[in-house]
Design a protein around this motif. Structure first.
Motif, short mmCIF file in Angstrom:
data_model
loop_
_atom_site.label_atom_id
_atom_site.label_comp_id
_atom_site.label_asym_id
_atom_site.label_seq_id
_atom_site.Cartn_x
_atom_site.Cartn_y
_atom_site.Cartn_z
N ARG A 2 -5.74 -7.49 12.35
CA ARG A 2 -6.64 -6.39 12.66
C ARG A 2 -7.42 -5.98 11.42
N ARG A 3 -8.58 -5.33 11.62
CA ARG A 3 -9.47 -5.01 10.52
C ARG A 3 -9.72 -3.50 10.33
N ASN A 4 -9.14 -2.64 11.11
CA ASN A 4 -9.36 -1.20 10.93
C ASN A 4 -8.77 -0.79 9.58
N GLU A 5 -9.65 -0.60 8.59
CA GLU A 5 -9.19 -0.36 7.21
C GLU A 5 -8.46 0.97 7.05
N GLU A 6 -8.85 1.98 7.81
CA GLU A 6 -8.13 3.26 7.75
C GLU A 6 -6.71 3.10 8.27
N ARG A 7 -6.55 2.39 9.35
CA ARG A 7 -5.22 2.15 9.91
C ARG A 7 -4.39 1.32 8.94
N ARG A 8 -5.00 0.28 8.35
CA ARG A 8 -4.30 -0.57 7.39
C ARG A 8 -3.82 0.28 6.21
N ALA A 34 7.30 3.29 12.52
CA ALA A 34 7.91 4.60 12.75
C ALA A 34 7.40 5.62 11.72
N GLU A 35 7.34 5.22 10.46
CA GLU A 35 6.87 6.13 9.40
C GLU A 35 5.41 6.53 9.62
N ALA A 36 4.60 5.57 10.08
CA ALA A 36 3.17 5.84 10.31
C ALA A 36 2.92 6.56 11.63
N GLY A 37 3.95 6.61 12.48
CA GLY A 37 3.79 7.26 13.78
C GLY A 37 2.87 6.48 14.72
N VAL A 38 2.97 5.17 14.67
CA VAL A 38 2.15 4.31 15.52
C VAL A 38 3.07 3.51 16.45
N ALA A 43 2.19 -2.64 12.88
CA ALA A 43 2.17 -3.23 11.53
C ALA A 43 2.09 -4.75 11.59
N SER A 44 2.78 -5.35 12.55
CA SER A 44 2.75 -6.81 12.63
C SER A 44 1.38 -7.32 13.08
N ASN A 45 0.55 -6.45 13.62
CA ASN A 45 -0.83 -6.83 13.96
C ASN A 45 -1.73 -6.78 12.72
N TYR A 46 -1.30 -6.11 11.69
CA TYR A 46 -2.11 -5.96 10.48
C TYR A 46 -1.64 -6.82 9.31
N PHE A 47 -0.40 -7.23 9.34
CA PHE A 47 0.17 -8.00 8.23
C PHE A 47 0.86 -9.23 8.79
N ALA A 48 0.51 -10.38 8.22
CA ALA A 48 1.04 -11.64 8.74
C ALA A 48 2.54 -11.77 8.49
N LYS A 49 3.00 -11.23 7.36
CA LYS A 49 4.42 -11.33 7.02
C LYS A 49 4.81 -10.14 6.16
#
Length: 193
Positions: A2-8, A34-38, A43-49
């Motif tokens: 994903r590319r939403n920089e604010e979410r990242r 859980a910490e981000a409340g999402v 997180a796995s959509n934004y980070f490959a590993k």
């Protein structure tokens, strides 16, 4: 990815909080979500590993610790003497102390870097760049002392910060600002020598 920089950025900030609270072993995609409340899986959509979380958290900590432009410009105002060095270092120690979780997360990342060569490379480059920038700023500003003075103060104050943030009882009887001033006094060459 994903590319939403604010979410990242929010996810990386959440990773910093998880690292500080739960350590490297506790840094999981689920814990970051859980910490981000999402929703779970974000997180796995934004980070490959998981390693991506480690390296990006390290970079983000340094971004958040950087002084703003006004602070940098203020360092060039007034006399270039021991008092100015003390003022600048007190500001740096204060900024780091205010971002306690960031510094604790950085300590976790440093330990994790002993087991992860890629993370070690990223942190080594970042810390070296940070130290080189501190030395360049100090020398170019015409502050007293040389590159070795900056290195000595950098390492001494880093351990002072570690003690104050991890075992505050060790320094309970001491004022951090006074210890910074004493470190500067002892590290700078005496006039005329």
């Amino acid at each position: 990815m994903r590319r939403n920089e604010e979410r990242r950025a929010a996810l990386v900030d959440a990773a910093i909080e998880v690292l500080a609270r739960d350590g490297a072993r506790g840094l999981t995609f689920r814990a970051v979500d859980a910490e981000a409340g999402v929703p779970v899986g974000t997180a796995s959509n934004y980070f490959a590993k998981r390693d991506d979380l480690f390296t990006q958290a390290g970079g983000r900590i340094y971004e958040r610790l950087q002084p703003d432009a006004a602070t940098m410009a203020g360092g060039l105002q007034g006399p270039r003497d021991a008092a100015k060095v003390t003022e600048l270092l007190r500001d740096a120690v204060g900024r780091i102390s205010e971002f306690r979780t960031g510094y604790l997360a950085l300590l976790e990342l440093r330990l994790e870097a002993t087991r992860r060569p890629e993370l070690r490379t990223v942190l080594t480059e970042r810390v070296r760049r940070d130290l080189d920038a501190n030395i360049a700023y100090h020398v170019e500003a015409g502050l007293p002392g040389d590159a070795d003075t900056v290195r000595l103060l950098y390492f001494a104050l880093n351990w002072l910060i570690v003690e104050s943030l991890t075992l505050p009882g060790v320094l309970a009887e001491h004022d951090l600002k006074d210890l910074v001033a004493l470190a500067v006094e002892r590290a700078l060459p005496r006039e005329g020598t």
